[in-house]
Enzyme design. Structure first.
Site, PDB file in Angstrom:
ATOM      1  N   GLN A   1      -4.601  -1.768   9.610  1.00  0.00           N
ATOM      2  CA  GLN A   1      -4.537  -3.177   9.066  1.00  0.00           C
ATOM      3  C   GLN A   1      -5.212  -4.079   9.917  1.00  0.00           C
ATOM      4  O   GLN A   1      -4.545  -4.242  11.167  1.00  0.00           O
ATOM      5  CB  GLN A   1      -3.197  -3.479   8.650  1.00  0.00           C
ATOM      6  CG  GLN A   1      -3.133  -4.688   7.867  1.00  0.00           C
ATOM      7  CD  GLN A   1      -3.575  -4.574   6.384  1.00  0.00           C
ATOM      8  OE1 GLN A   1      -3.994  -3.532   5.758  1.00  0.00           O
ATOM      9  NE2 GLN A   1      -3.918  -5.682   5.725  1.00  0.00           N
TER      10      GLN A   1
ATOM     11  N   LYS B   1       0.905  -1.088  -0.237  1.00  0.00           N
ATOM     12  CA  LYS B   1      -0.109   0.047  -0.188  1.00  0.00           C
ATOM     13  C   LYS B   1       0.867   1.294  -0.013  1.00  0.00           C
ATOM     14  O   LYS B   1       0.637   2.264  -0.773  1.00  0.00           O
ATOM     15  CB  LYS B   1      -0.989  -0.129   1.452  1.00  0.00           C
ATOM     16  CG  LYS B   1      -2.104  -1.199   1.036  1.00  0.00           C
ATOM     17  CD  LYS B   1      -2.830  -1.247   2.318  1.00  0.00           C
ATOM     18  CE  LYS B   1      -3.905  -2.314   2.113  1.00  0.00           C
ATOM     19  NZ  LYS B   1      -4.616  -2.745   3.264  1.00  0.00           N
TER      20      LYS B   1
ATOM     21  N   ASP C   1     -10.908   2.532   4.198  1.00  0.00           N
ATOM     22  CA  ASP C   1     -11.349   1.217   4.358  1.00  0.00           C
ATOM     23  C   ASP C   1     -12.941   1.032   4.030  1.00  0.00           C
ATOM     24  O   ASP C   1     -13.034  -0.061   3.564  1.00  0.00           O
ATOM     25  CB  ASP C   1     -10.612   0.609   5.380  1.00  0.00           C
ATOM     26  CG  ASP C   1      -9.577  -0.168   5.107  1.00  0.00           C
ATOM     27  OD1 ASP C   1      -9.274  -0.521   4.248  1.00  0.00           O
ATOM     28  OD2 ASP C   1      -8.657  -0.466   6.124  1.00  0.00           O
TER      29      ASP C   1
HETATM   30  N1  L34 Z   1      -8.019  -2.819   7.346  1.00  0.00           N
HETATM   31  N2  L34 Z   1      -6.982  -4.882   6.682  1.00  0.00           N
HETATM   32  C1  L34 Z   1      -7.670  -3.609   6.353  1.00  0.00           C
HETATM   33  N3  L34 Z   1      -8.031  -3.166   5.253  1.00  0.00           N
HETATM   34  C2  L34 Z   1      -7.575  -4.111   4.075  1.00  0.00           C
HETATM   35  O1  L34 Z   1      -7.948  -3.935   2.884  1.00  0.00           O
HETATM   36  C3  L34 Z   1      -7.271  -5.355   4.150  1.00  0.00           C
HETATM   37  N4  L34 Z   1      -6.847  -6.071   3.539  1.00  0.00           N
HETATM   38  C4  L34 Z   1      -7.113  -7.693   3.824  1.00  0.00           C
HETATM   39  C5  L34 Z   1      -6.589  -8.222   5.243  1.00  0.00           C
HETATM   40  N5  L34 Z   1      -6.497  -6.798   6.041  1.00  0.00           N
HETATM   41  C6  L34 Z   1      -7.127  -5.819   5.728  1.00  0.00           C
HETATM   42  C7  L34 Z   1      -5.998  -6.349   2.597  1.00  0.00           C
HETATM   43  O2  L34 Z   1      -5.506  -5.262   2.434  1.00  0.00           O
HETATM   44  C8  L34 Z   1      -6.566  -8.469   2.594  1.00  0.00           C
HETATM   45  N6  L34 Z   1      -5.855  -7.566   2.142  1.00  0.00           N
HETATM   46  C9  L34 Z   1      -4.774  -7.483   0.823  1.00  0.00           C
HETATM   47  C10 L34 Z   1      -4.188  -6.531   0.039  1.00  0.00           C
HETATM   48  C11 L34 Z   1      -3.404  -6.867  -0.792  1.00  0.00           C
HETATM   49  C12 L34 Z   1      -3.166  -8.197  -1.348  1.00  0.00           C
HETATM   50  C13 L34 Z   1      -3.543  -9.031  -0.648  1.00  0.00           C
HETATM   51  C14 L34 Z   1      -4.501  -8.855   0.379  1.00  0.00           C
HETATM   52  C15 L34 Z   1      -2.001  -8.519  -2.427  1.00  0.00           C
HETATM   53  O3  L34 Z   1      -1.586  -7.554  -2.824  1.00  0.00           O
HETATM   54  N7  L34 Z   1      -1.762  -9.878  -2.842  1.00  0.00           N
HETATM   55  C16 L34 Z   1      -0.998 -10.089  -3.857  1.00  0.00           C
HETATM   56  C17 L34 Z   1       0.161 -11.012  -3.306  1.00  0.00           C
HETATM   57  C18 L34 Z   1       0.808 -10.634  -2.229  1.00  0.00           C
HETATM   58  C19 L34 Z   1       1.607 -11.541  -1.490  1.00  0.00           C
HETATM   59  O4  L34 Z   1       2.737 -11.703  -1.973  1.00  0.00           O
HETATM   60  O5  L34 Z   1       1.497 -12.079  -0.476  1.00  0.00           O
HETATM   61  C20 L34 Z   1      -1.590 -10.721  -4.847  1.00  0.00           C
HETATM   62  O6  L34 Z   1      -1.080 -10.588  -6.150  1.00  0.00           O
HETATM   63  O7  L34 Z   1      -2.761 -11.400  -4.510  1.00  0.00           O
END
Ligand code: L34
Length: 290
Positions: free
Chosen positions: A96, A52, A119
């Site tokens: 988060q 982020k 959020d």
């Molecule tokens: N307050 N908590 C708050 N806001 C959110 O919007 C989140 N979330 C979820 C968990 N807790 C939170 C996230 O940010 C899930 N989440 C989230 C954000 C980004 C990614 C996955 C979950 C992401 O970028 N995933 C990548 C892979 C990252 C890795 O290598 O682990 C993808 O390509 O899916």
């Protein structure tokens, strides 16, 4: 089968934001400023929050990362939140999740000023969402809607089945898909752990949004030919062959379900990056709404 490329789509959204940020700068205005609060050292949370911050840098937002120890008291965390509420330089911020066991997530969420709640988790924003009033939409559900929109996937009149009823994905998703909107107007079935005859329900789905947090739960025998599948699951599973020591698995058995799907999101590279892009869109909106 068409792969719903969240990485590429999120990149497009970020490019558009970059242009809007440059316009603000040209007008001599302040750029949006996002703060992220990270409590403890959950590996996945660190990865997501870092992503982020990186996205902020990319689009030209200011960002502040506030790292707090896992044993911080609920009171001290809420004090920190009050400071963010009162800091005029911060346009929006997130805390988060998940938070350590001893902290009440709802209490923390309710302490966030709704006007800075990018959020979209505060009850005021969730209530406005239900009433179709201007508000911050929760980042993951909003990211999914944007993905459907950018791939021009017809949703009107379709049967959308949501797996999982979490506060941050399943429940808001079911509302967004049912609302009167070009990328809504679905007939929605929200399913959960007490649902009976799940397979019968998923087999009749035109669109399935899997957000239950069970790896490879949705299998080919549960879906019909031509289904649109959105996989929200992202679980770290031990894998010695990987440098990181783990691999990421979604809630969908991708190899077999993709054979029947018309559109499907990969994991990683699907919903995750869209969540981040939506957070950026919301942060820009926070400035516009001021
Ligand atoms: N307050 N908590 C708050 N806001 C959110 O919007 C989140 N979330 C979820 C968990 N807790 C939170 C996230 O940010 C899930 N989440 C989230 C954000 C980004 C990614 C996955 C979950 C992401 O970028 N995933 C990548 C892979 C990252 C890795 O290598 O682990 C993808 O390509 O899916």
């Amino acid at each position: 089968m068409v792969l719903l490329d969240g990485k590429k789509t999120s990149q497009e959204i970020k490019e558009e934001l970059k242009i809007k940020v440059n316009q603000l700068l040209a007008e001599g205005k302040k750029v949006p400023h996002l703060a992220a609060v990270l409590v403890g050292d959950n590996g996945a949370s660190i990865t997501y929050v870092n992503a982020k911050v990186k996205a902020c840098e990319y689009v030209g937002f200011d960002s502040t990362l506030i790292k707090l120890p896992a044993d911080i008291s609920e009171d001290d965390l809420i004090k920190k939140i009050d400071q963010l509420n009162n800091n005029d330089d911060i346009d929006g911020y997130i805390v988060q999740l998940p938070l350590p066991e001893h902290i009440d997530e709802l209490k923390v969420t309710m302490a966030i000023s709704p006007s800075k709640d990018v959020d979209g988790f505060h009850p005021e924003n969730l209530g406005k969402m239900v009433l179709n009033l201007p508000c911050f939409l929760p980042a993951t559900p909003y990211g999914i809607v944007q993905l459907l929109e950018r791939y021009k996937i017809e949703t009107s009149g379709k049967h959308c089945v949501v797996l999982g009823r979490s506060h941050i994905v399943g429940s808001p998703m079911s509302i967004l898909m049912a609302r009167k909107h070009p990328y809504g107007n679905c007939t929605v079935t929200l399913t959960h752990s007490r649902t009976k005859n799940l397979k019968e329900i998923t087999k009749s789905a035109d669109i399935i949004i899997a957000a239950l947090g069970k790896t490879e739960f949705l299998t080919a025998d549960m879906v019909k030919e031509g289904v649109v599948v959105i996989d929200v699951g992202i679980t770290r599973v031990k894998d010695e062959t990987k440098k990181s020591g783990f691999k990421l698995l979604g809630d969908v058995k991708f190899d077999e379900v993709s054979q029947k799907a018309s559109y499907i999101t990969p994991v990683p590279g699907g919903v995750g990056p869209m969540t981040i892009a939506s957070l950026m869109v919301n942060t820009f909106k926070a400035v516009e709404m001021k």
